[in-house]
Each structure stands twice: as C-alpha cells, then as structure tokens.
Design a protein around this motif. Structure first.
Motif, PDB file in Angstrom:
ATOM      1  N   ALA A 106       0.834  -1.204   0.000  1.00  0.00           N
ATOM      2  CA  ALA A 106       0.000   0.000   0.000  1.00  0.00           C
ATOM      3  C   ALA A 106       0.869   1.255   0.000  1.00  0.00           C
ATOM      4  N   GLN A 107       1.949   1.234   0.777  1.00  0.00           N
ATOM      5  CA  GLN A 107       2.835   2.392   0.847  1.00  0.00           C
ATOM      6  C   GLN A 107       3.508   2.651  -0.504  1.00  0.00           C
ATOM      7  N   VAL A 108       3.976   1.582  -1.140  1.00  0.00           N
ATOM      8  CA  VAL A 108       4.606   1.735  -2.455  1.00  0.00           C
ATOM      9  C   VAL A 108       3.617   2.306  -3.467  1.00  0.00           C
ATOM     10  N   SER A 109       2.388   1.752  -3.460  1.00  0.00           N
ATOM     11  CA  SER A 109       1.358   2.230  -4.391  1.00  0.00           C
ATOM     12  C   SER A 109       1.011   3.689  -4.126  1.00  0.00           C
ATOM     13  N   LEU A 110       0.911   4.045  -2.831  1.00  0.00           N
ATOM     14  CA  LEU A 110       0.563   5.423  -2.481  1.00  0.00           C
ATOM     15  C   LEU A 110       1.669   6.390  -2.885  1.00  0.00           C
ATOM     16  N   GLU A 111       2.927   6.002  -2.633  1.00  0.00           N
ATOM     17  CA  GLU A 111       4.042   6.878  -3.004  1.00  0.00           C
ATOM     18  C   GLU A 111       4.096   7.083  -4.518  1.00  0.00           C
ATOM     19  N   LYS A 112       3.811   6.007  -5.259  1.00  0.00           N
ATOM     20  CA  LYS A 112       3.792   6.122  -6.712  1.00  0.00           C
ATOM     21  C   LYS A 112       2.705   7.092  -7.173  1.00  0.00           C
ATOM     22  N   GLN A 113       1.511   6.943  -6.587  1.00  0.00           N
ATOM     23  CA  GLN A 113       0.402   7.824  -6.969  1.00  0.00           C
ATOM     24  C   GLN A 113       0.677   9.271  -6.577  1.00  0.00           C
ATOM     25  N   LEU A 114       1.290   9.461  -5.394  1.00  0.00           N
ATOM     26  CA  LEU A 114       1.617  10.823  -4.972  1.00  0.00           C
ATOM     27  C   LEU A 114       2.642  11.443  -5.910  1.00  0.00           C
ATOM     28  N   GLY A 115       3.615  10.629  -6.341  1.00  0.00           N
ATOM     29  CA  GLY A 115       4.609  11.140  -7.277  1.00  0.00           C
ATOM     30  C   GLY A 115       3.980  11.563  -8.590  1.00  0.00           C
ATOM     31  N   GLU A 116       3.083  10.729  -9.100  1.00  0.00           N
ATOM     32  CA  GLU A 116       2.382  11.077 -10.339  1.00  0.00           C
ATOM     33  C   GLU A 116       1.514  12.317 -10.151  1.00  0.00           C
ATOM     34  N   ALA A 117       0.870  12.418  -8.981  1.00  0.00           N
ATOM     35  CA  ALA A 117       0.017  13.588  -8.712  1.00  0.00           C
ATOM     36  C   ALA A 117       0.860  14.865  -8.636  1.00  0.00           C
ATOM     37  N   ASN A 118       2.020  14.790  -7.985  1.00  0.00           N
ATOM     38  CA  ASN A 118       2.892  15.968  -7.878  1.00  0.00           C
ATOM     39  C   ASN A 118       3.377  16.413  -9.253  1.00  0.00           C
ATOM     40  N   THR A 119       3.705  15.429 -10.101  1.00  0.00           N
ATOM     41  CA  THR A 119       4.139  15.762 -11.465  1.00  0.00           C
ATOM     42  C   THR A 119       3.019  16.458 -12.233  1.00  0.00           C
ATOM     43  N   SER A 120       1.798  15.934 -12.079  1.00  0.00           N
ATOM     44  CA  SER A 120       0.645  16.542 -12.764  1.00  0.00           C
ATOM     45  C   SER A 120       0.380  17.950 -12.246  1.00  0.00           C
ATOM     46  N   GLU A 138       2.569  20.055 -10.898  1.00  0.00           N
ATOM     47  CA  GLU A 138       3.619  20.950 -11.391  1.00  0.00           C
ATOM     48  C   GLU A 138       3.382  21.335 -12.844  1.00  0.00           C
ATOM     49  N   TYR A 139       2.990  20.328 -13.649  1.00  0.00           N
ATOM     50  CA  TYR A 139       2.701  20.614 -15.056  1.00  0.00           C
ATOM     51  C   TYR A 139       1.512  21.560 -15.177  1.00  0.00           C
ATOM     52  N   LEU A 140       0.490  21.327 -14.350  1.00  0.00           N
ATOM     53  CA  LEU A 140      -0.698  22.172 -14.399  1.00  0.00           C
ATOM     54  C   LEU A 140      -0.377  23.604 -13.974  1.00  0.00           C
ATOM     55  N   LYS A 141       0.458  23.744 -12.925  1.00  0.00           N
ATOM     56  CA  LYS A 141       0.849  25.077 -12.478  1.00  0.00           C
ATOM     57  C   LYS A 141       1.608  25.815 -13.579  1.00  0.00           C
ATOM     58  N   LYS A 142       2.501  25.110 -14.242  1.00  0.00           N
ATOM     59  CA  LYS A 142       3.259  25.718 -15.330  1.00  0.00           C
ATOM     60  C   LYS A 142       2.334  26.139 -16.460  1.00  0.00           C
ATOM     61  N   TYR A 143       1.385  25.269 -16.780  1.00  0.00           N
ATOM     62  CA  TYR A 143       0.431  25.572 -17.850  1.00  0.00           C
ATOM     63  C   TYR A 143      -0.429  26.781 -17.483  1.00  0.00           C
ATOM     64  N   ILE A 144      -0.884  26.828 -16.222  1.00  0.00           N
ATOM     65  CA  ILE A 144      -1.719  27.950 -15.771  1.00  0.00           C
ATOM     66  C   ILE A 144      -0.936  29.253 -15.810  1.00  0.00           C
ATOM     67  N   ASP A 145       0.342  29.196 -15.374  1.00  0.00           N
ATOM     68  CA  ASP A 145       1.176  30.407 -15.392  1.00  0.00           C
ATOM     69  C   ASP A 145       1.354  30.909 -16.820  1.00  0.00           C
ATOM     70  N   GLU A 146       1.597  29.983 -17.735  1.00  0.00           N
ATOM     71  CA  GLU A 146       1.755  30.389 -19.133  1.00  0.00           C
ATOM     72  C   GLU A 146       0.462  30.974 -19.688  1.00  0.00           C
ATOM     73  N   ALA A 147      -0.661  30.326 -19.314  1.00  0.00           N
ATOM     74  CA  ALA A 147      -1.959  30.817 -19.790  1.00  0.00           C
ATOM     75  C   ALA A 147      -2.247  32.212 -19.236  1.00  0.00           C
ATOM     76  N   ARG A 148      -1.926  32.397 -17.952  1.00  0.00           N
ATOM     77  CA  ARG A 148      -2.138  33.714 -17.347  1.00  0.00           C
ATOM     78  C   ARG A 148      -1.290  34.781 -18.034  1.00  0.00           C
ATOM     79  N   GLN A 149      -0.056  34.415 -18.347  1.00  0.00           N
ATOM     80  CA  GLN A 149       0.835  35.369 -18.999  1.00  0.00           C
ATOM     81  C   GLN A 149       0.302  35.765 -20.377  1.00  0.00           C
ATOM     82  N   ILE A 150      -0.185  34.750 -21.121  1.00  0.00           N
ATOM     83  CA  ILE A 150      -0.749  35.037 -22.441  1.00  0.00           C
ATOM     84  C   ILE A 150      -1.983  35.922 -22.321  1.00  0.00           C
ATOM     85  N   ILE A 151      -2.845  35.586 -21.349  1.00  0.00           N
ATOM     86  CA  ILE A 151      -4.072  36.381 -21.154  1.00  0.00           C
ATOM     87  C   ILE A 151      -3.737  37.808 -20.757  1.00  0.00           C
TER      88      ILE A 151
END
Length: 411
Positions: free
Chosen positions: A167-181, A183-196
């Motif tokens: 369970a711990q391994v599965s949770l850490e994997k999911q948390l890692g994937e969530a953190n990556t998503s 970070e990508y979303l924050k970067k995308y939002i920042d770029e979108a805000r800058q364009i707007i």
C-alpha cells in the motif's frame, strides 16, 4: 444447531409414521350378496363385528396419526374401501336400518372429525417446518459469515506487513504522479495567465488609442481598431459589462457607424455599477456620447450630453475627470458659436477659465489657453477690441514661460 437436530428428528418421525400408516390391514372381502337366512344373518353380524373391529383399529390409527401430524391418505383410502363394503350390506339389513344408520352416522362423524383434525395439524406442521427451515438458513448464513470474517482477519493479521508495504509503495507512486501533474498544471496555468495578461494589455492599449482618436475627432489607427474588433467578437451579449459595451461602441465609431456607437454607449451607461458612477470612466462615456451626436450633426443632443457631463463632474473633487469637463465646456462654446449664440459661447469660455486657470495640470492648462484664445476672437467679432486684447494679454502672460508645445502654439 439444536434447530437442525430437531428438524431431522421430526422428519424421521414423520417418515416412520407414514410407513406405519401405509401398513394398514386391508378390509375383509365380503361376498357381494348374502341369502336372507338366519344363518346368513348370523354370518352378516359376524362380518359386521369384524368390520367394526377394523373401524375401531382404523380409528385408533387415525388418532395416532393425528397426534404425530402424519399423512393420512392411506388411512382415508382404507376407510373408503371399508365404507364401500359396508354399503353392500345395506340391502341385507333393512330390518336393522335405523340401528345400522345410527352406527354408520356415528362412524362417519368421527372419521370426518379425524380428517379435519389431521388436516389442521398437517397445516401447522408445514408452517413450523417452513419457519424452522428459515431459521436454519439464517443461522447457517450467519455462521458462514462469521467463518469468512475470521478467515479474513487471520489472513490480514498474517500478511499485515506485506499489505502495508504494498500500500505504501502504491501510495508513493500515486503521490509522485500527482505531484508531477500538479507541477505541469501550475506551469500551464502560469503560461496561460501570462498570455491572457499580454492579450489584455494589448486590447487595453488599442482601446486607449481609439479613444484618443475619438477625443480628437480623428480617424482611429487601423491596427488598433483591428485588435479591438477581434476582442469584441468574443464578447457575450448576455453578460456584457460597461467596458465591453464601450469597446463595441469604439468599433462602431471606427466603422463610422455612429448610430451603433450611440446604442452601445447608452447600454454602457445603463450597465454602470454603482462603484463606476461619477468616475473618469463614466465621464468618458458621456464625452463619447456627445462626440457621436456631433458626428451625426445632432447639435441639441450634443449640447445636452456636454451639459450632463459638466453638471455631474464640475463640483467633484477628483481631478482625473476634469479634463473631460474642461473639454466639454470648450466644445460647448464652439457649438454655441456655430449656432450664432455669442453670449452663451462666451459664458462657456468664462466658466472654463474661472474653474481651471489655477490648475497645474497641463491638460487643463491647454483647455484654458484655448478658451482664452477663442474668447478673444469672439470679442473681436462682437466689435469689442479692448476685451479681445485683454483676453490675449491674459493668455500670453499666464503661459508664455511654459515649455509645453501645445501651450506655446496658443501663446
């Protein structure tokens, strides 16, 4: 468990008694007809006695079956056969009709009672067995659930460490994937805000450029007009703000569609929030309305718009709107001059000069200088050279030291 044993005992007992019931001795066969002699009468009575004995035995067995609640179909069949045999003696026993009728009636009544009683007990037994079966099912199901629960607890207890590790391994994997998503979303939002933000600034700059052209009654810059027009294509007419209506009006002005310009300006004024009233934005809307009337050669409506702007803002201690007030006073004087109303014209210039001559704001100083120059010209047209010269002298004296190019032109 006790209910199960009871159920099995009753089933066994029921089967035993049913077998016993099926072993009833068959009724004695009697000849179909008997001669009407004394000896035969005796034989008949002997046979009747034998049949009564069989009925007594049958009655006893029916009582037993009644007590045990068993099936009585076999006994009923035996009873029916015996009854048939008894009926054969009816023609031989006319002399004893009343006596035999009473006896048979008694036997039939007892047999009927036995049948009803046996049927009633059979119904009770059926219900009891059904309820017992339901209880046994529920108890069996509960026991099965308890066993399954105990087995699951034992499995979890035995494999707890492995389960937690997985369970711990599965949770850490999911948390890692969530953190990556994230970070990508924050970067995308920042770029979108800058364009707007860049697009917003571009549209605002284009709108300001078009507004300056309107203020000076000049043709708007085509590129600024294109940017502003593209932005207005995305405006939702159902939820339009006052500023969006102003942009729509500016596009209409750039296309020389002044009626459409007035339509959107009026909608913008009606849509103003309370916090936007008596602000520079409100003054700008009134000023643009007057200019649109001017382009349509509607002099009275133009003068009315100037007067509304002046009355709303001349006493407000907010200098950001005073440039529109000063322009309105100056243009009001010019319109009166076109109408051949020199007194109203001079009054407008005098009001402007009196209110803003002491201002350090260069935009207001330019309007004051223009008013003094126009005032001198009007006095000259009226044949008042002294007043004309006085107006010029005041203008020269007040602004001769200014480095502002527009002021120097007036000087």
């Amino acid at each position: 468990m006790r209910l199960i044993l009871l159920f099995l005992f009753l089933s066994t007992l029921l089967n035993v008694n049913i077998v016993a019931a099926t072993q009833v001795a068959p009724p004695v066969n009697i000849a179909p007809s008997l001669p009407n002699t004394q000896r035969n009468h005796d034989l008949v009575y002997q046979q009747l006695f034998s049949m009564h004995s069989q009925l007594a035995s049958l009655d006893e067995k029916l009582q037993q079956q009644k007590t045990l609640g068993n099936d009585v179909k076999t006994l009923e069949a035996a009873q029916q056969a015996l009854t048939i045999q008894l009926s054969r003696f009816q023609s031989q026993l006319d002399a004893q009709k009343n006596l035999q009728a009473n006896k048979f009636t008694g036997f039939n009544g007892r047999i009927g009672d036995l049948k009803d009683s046996i049927n009633w007990w059979f119904s009770i037994l059926t219900i009891f067995l059904a309820l017992g079966g339901l209880l046994i099912y529920k108890l069996s199901r509960k026991e099965a659930e308890n066993v399954a629960h105990q087995q699951m607890e034992g499995f979890i207890s035995s494999n707890a460490d492995e389960i937690l590790a997985n369970a711990q391994v599965s949770l850490e994997k999911q948390l890692g994937e969530a953190n990556t998503s994230v970070e990508y979303l924050k970067k995308y939002i920042d770029e979108a805000r800058q364009i707007i933000e860049e697009k917003r600034k571009e549209v605002e700059a284009a709108a300001d450029d078009v507004q300056r052209s309107i203020a000076e009654k000049q043709e708007p810059n085509p590129e600024s007009l294109r940017i502003l027009e593209n932005s207005t294509n995305k405006i939702s007419k159902g939820h339009t703000t006052a500023r969006e209506y102003l942009n729509l009006a500016s596009v209409g002005y750039g296309k020389k569609n002044y009626k459409e310009t007035l339509k959107y300006l009026n909608l913008a004024i009606k849509t103003l929030k309370d916090s936007e009233k008596q602000t520079r934005f409100h003054a700008q809307l009134l000023w643009n309305t007057a200019i649109a009337h001017s382009m349509l050669k509607n002099v009275n409506a133009e003068l009315k718009s100037y007067d509304e702007l002046i009355q709303n803002f001349k006493s407000i201690h907010n200098e950001e709107s005073w440039d529109f007030v000063a322009r309105a006073m100056l243009n009001q004087g010019v319109v009166y001059a076109k109408q051949g109303k020199p007194d109203d014209e001079l009054n407008s210039y005098a009001t402007l000069i009196e209110q803003f001559k002491g201002s350090s704001n260069e935009d207001l100083q330019i309007e004051v200088a223009k008013a003094m120059a126009n005032q001198g010209i009007t006095y000259g047209q009226q044949g008042k050279p002294d007043d004309e010269l006085n107006s010029y002298a005041t203008l020269i004296e007040q602004f001769k030291g200014s480095s502002n190019e527009e002021l120097q032109i007036e000087v």
